[in-house]
Design a protein around this motif. Structure first.
Motif, PDB file in Angstrom:
ATOM      1  N   LEU A   1       0.861  -1.167   0.000  1.00  0.00           N
ATOM      2  CA  LEU A   1       0.000   0.000   0.000  1.00  0.00           C
ATOM      3  C   LEU A   1       0.902   1.223   0.000  1.00  0.00           C
ATOM      4  O   LEU A   1       1.844   1.319   0.796  1.00  0.00           O
ATOM      5  CB  LEU A   1      -0.894  -0.012   1.249  1.00  0.00           C
ATOM      6  CG  LEU A   1      -1.735   1.223   1.510  1.00  0.00           C
ATOM      7  CD1 LEU A   1      -2.801   1.367   0.437  1.00  0.00           C
ATOM      8  CD2 LEU A   1      -2.363   1.135   2.882  1.00  0.00           C
ATOM      9  N   SER A   2       0.630   2.161  -0.899  1.00  0.00           N
ATOM     10  CA  SER A   2       1.370   3.423  -0.884  1.00  0.00           C
ATOM     11  C   SER A   2       0.385   4.559  -1.119  1.00  0.00           C
ATOM     12  O   SER A   2      -0.621   4.394  -1.798  1.00  0.00           O
ATOM     13  CB  SER A   2       2.461   3.432  -1.958  1.00  0.00           C
ATOM     14  OG  SER A   2       1.896   3.323  -3.246  1.00  0.00           O
TER      15      SER A   2
ATOM     16  N   ILE B   1      -2.913   0.386  -4.195  1.00  0.00           N
ATOM     17  CA  ILE B   1      -2.887  -0.915  -3.532  1.00  0.00           C
ATOM     18  C   ILE B   1      -2.396  -1.920  -4.554  1.00  0.00           C
ATOM     19  O   ILE B   1      -2.912  -1.998  -5.660  1.00  0.00           O
ATOM     20  CB  ILE B   1      -4.279  -1.328  -3.036  1.00  0.00           C
ATOM     21  CG1 ILE B   1      -4.797  -0.310  -2.023  1.00  0.00           C
ATOM     22  CG2 ILE B   1      -4.241  -2.721  -2.429  1.00  0.00           C
ATOM     23  CD1 ILE B   1      -6.230  -0.526  -1.636  1.00  0.00           C
ATOM     24  N   SER B   2      -1.391  -2.693  -4.204  1.00  0.00           N
ATOM     25  CA  SER B   2      -0.840  -3.694  -5.106  1.00  0.00           C
ATOM     26  C   SER B   2      -0.940  -5.061  -4.452  1.00  0.00           C
ATOM     27  O   SER B   2      -0.529  -5.243  -3.311  1.00  0.00           O
ATOM     28  CB  SER B   2       0.619  -3.369  -5.417  1.00  0.00           C
ATOM     29  OG  SER B   2       1.181  -4.355  -6.249  1.00  0.00           O
TER      30      SER B   2
END
Length: 51
Positions: free
Chosen positions: A6-7, A15-16
């Motif tokens: 999350l960045s 969200i990855s």
């Protein structure tokens, strides 16, 4: 779920997730790609006239 991240910043939040279903567990290979930017809460329909 593998390697979630999350960045967030002034431009938004990202969200990855790397996801695998149970069929992938048989041989460890994934068989599909979701485009980089995808919204799962919206969809488009095309009628018989292509509109």
């Amino acid at each position: 779920m593998i390697n979630p991240s999350l960045s967030h910043g002034t431009g938004g939040t990202t969200i990855s997730l790397q996801l695998k279903d149970k069929m992938c567990l048989l041989n460890g290979e994934c068989g599909g790609v979701i485009p980089a930017s995808t919204r799962f809460d919206e969809y488009e329909t095309i009628d018989e006239n292509g509109e």
